[in-house]
Design an enzyme around this catalytic site. Structure first.
Site, PDB file in Angstrom:
ATOM      1  N   CYS A   8       5.710-108.941  -3.428  1.00 20.74           N
ATOM      2  CA  CYS A   8       4.642-109.480  -5.320  1.00 20.74           C
ATOM      3  C   CYS A   8       4.841-110.636  -6.396  1.00 20.74           C
ATOM      4  O   CYS A   8       5.482-111.678  -5.633  1.00 20.74           O
ATOM      5  CB  CYS A   8       4.993-108.271  -6.504  1.00 20.74           C
ATOM      6  SG  CYS A   8       6.602-107.875  -7.048  1.00 20.74           S
ATOM      7  N   ARG A  14       6.341-103.571  -8.891  1.00 19.05           N
ATOM      8  CA  ARG A  14       5.464-103.052  -8.041  1.00 19.05           C
ATOM      9  C   ARG A  14       6.856-103.880  -6.857  1.00 19.05           C
ATOM     10  O   ARG A  14       7.142-102.342  -6.257  1.00 19.05           O
ATOM     11  CB  ARG A  14       4.634-104.179  -7.336  1.00 19.05           C
ATOM     12  CG  ARG A  14       3.478-103.981  -8.361  1.00 19.05           C
ATOM     13  CD  ARG A  14       1.924-104.797  -8.510  1.00 19.05           C
ATOM     14  NE  ARG A  14       2.509-106.298  -8.629  1.00 19.05           N
ATOM     15  CZ  ARG A  14       1.512-107.249  -8.592  1.00 19.05           C
ATOM     16  NH1 ARG A  14       0.723-106.859  -7.834  1.00 19.05           N
ATOM     17  NH2 ARG A  14       2.419-107.931  -8.661  1.00 19.05           N
ATOM     18  N   ASP A 122      -1.989-105.297 -10.508  1.00 18.93           N
ATOM     19  CA  ASP A 122      -0.064-106.210 -11.060  1.00 18.93           C
ATOM     20  C   ASP A 122      -0.215-104.451 -12.770  1.00 18.93           C
ATOM     21  O   ASP A 122      -1.074-104.672 -13.747  1.00 18.93           O
ATOM     22  CB  ASP A 122      -0.462-107.248 -11.911  1.00 18.93           C
ATOM     23  CG  ASP A 122       0.269-106.999 -12.302  1.00 18.93           C
ATOM     24  OD1 ASP A 122       1.609-106.905 -13.090  1.00 18.93           O
ATOM     25  OD2 ASP A 122       1.027-108.798 -12.444  1.00 18.93           O
TER      26      ASP A 122
HETATM   27  P1  4NP Z   1       5.416-107.864 -10.520  1.00 14.72           P
HETATM   28  O1  4NP Z   1       4.528-107.622 -11.739  1.00 14.72           O
HETATM   29  O2  4NP Z   1       4.959-108.370  -9.764  1.00 14.72           O
HETATM   30  O3  4NP Z   1       4.672-106.266  -9.929  1.00 14.72           O
HETATM   31  O4  4NP Z   1       6.991-107.910 -10.295  1.00 14.72           O
HETATM   32  C1  4NP Z   1       5.160-109.472 -12.625  1.00 14.72           C
HETATM   33  C2  4NP Z   1       5.853-109.020 -13.582  1.00 14.72           C
HETATM   34  C3  4NP Z   1       6.078-110.182 -14.487  1.00 14.72           C
HETATM   35  C4  4NP Z   1       5.014-110.991 -14.651  1.00 14.72           C
HETATM   36  C5  4NP Z   1       3.601-110.611 -13.959  1.00 14.72           C
HETATM   37  C6  4NP Z   1       3.939-109.717 -13.117  1.00 14.72           C
HETATM   38  N1  4NP Z   1       5.029-112.350 -15.252  1.00 14.72           N
HETATM   39  O5  4NP Z   1       4.226-113.204 -16.209  1.00 14.72           O
HETATM   40  O6  4NP Z   1       6.015-112.683 -16.099  1.00 14.72           O
END
Ligand code: 4NP
Length: 153
Positions: A8, A14, A122
């Site tokens: 991800c 995720r 997300d």
């Molecule tokens: P992930 O979610 O991609 O599912 O781990 C996110 C975690 C952090 C961020 C964005 C999405 N961020 O912008 O820090």
């Protein structure tokens, strides 16, 4: 050994859930599962508390995981690389060196809804309900992935 990588953006929401869920469904002596993020923001961090909590609700402990960034070498290590969303998919493909690399990259929700190229939303900026929905989508997708992996020796 079959090797599967979940990817991800941050590797804290995720893909840690996808890693934990798939690990719970496969024979660990035959299948290696890992996860990574395309961004470097959270390297070394634990999964998001909301991912830890929803995993725990379904009996999975993902607190041993630490975020890392996707690296080109992952194309050599893994047989399949599952992107959570279209942006992750494009970011991974932009690092592919050849056709073999490219063909390893899949959209994870195509396992349950083939060819639709749907994204796992997300959940980072939302509430707990988003994490619950993500869990359910990933659980179903991982059932299909696990069904196609070896179950015993
Ligand atoms: P992930 O979610 O991609 O599912 O781990 C996110 C975690 C952090 C961020 C964005 C999405 N961020 O912008 O820090």
């Amino acid at each position: 050994m079959h090797k599967i990588l979940m990817v991800c953006l941050g590797n804290i929401c995720r893909s840690p859930l996808a890693e934990g869920i798939l690990k719970s469904k496969v024979n660990k002596s035959l299948v290696f599962v890992d996860s990574a993020g395309t961004a470097a923001y959270h390297i070394g961090n634990l999964p998001d508390e909301r991912s830890i909590d929803v995993a725990a609700k379904y009996g999975l402990d993902i607190k041993n995981q630490r975020a890392r960034k996707f690296v080109v070498k992952d194309f050599d290590t893994f047989d399949f690389i599952y992107a959570m969303d279209k942006s992750n998919y494009q970011n991974i493909l932009s690092l592919a060196r050849n056709r073999v690399d490219t063909q390893k990259v899949k959209m994870i929700l195509n396992e349950t809804q083939p060819t639709k190229n749907l994204s796992v939303p997300d959940p980072y900026y939302g509430g707990n309900q988003g994490f619950e929905e993500v869990y359910k989508m990933l659980d179903q997708a991982c059932n299909v992935i696990a069904d196609n992996l070896p179950k015993s020796k």
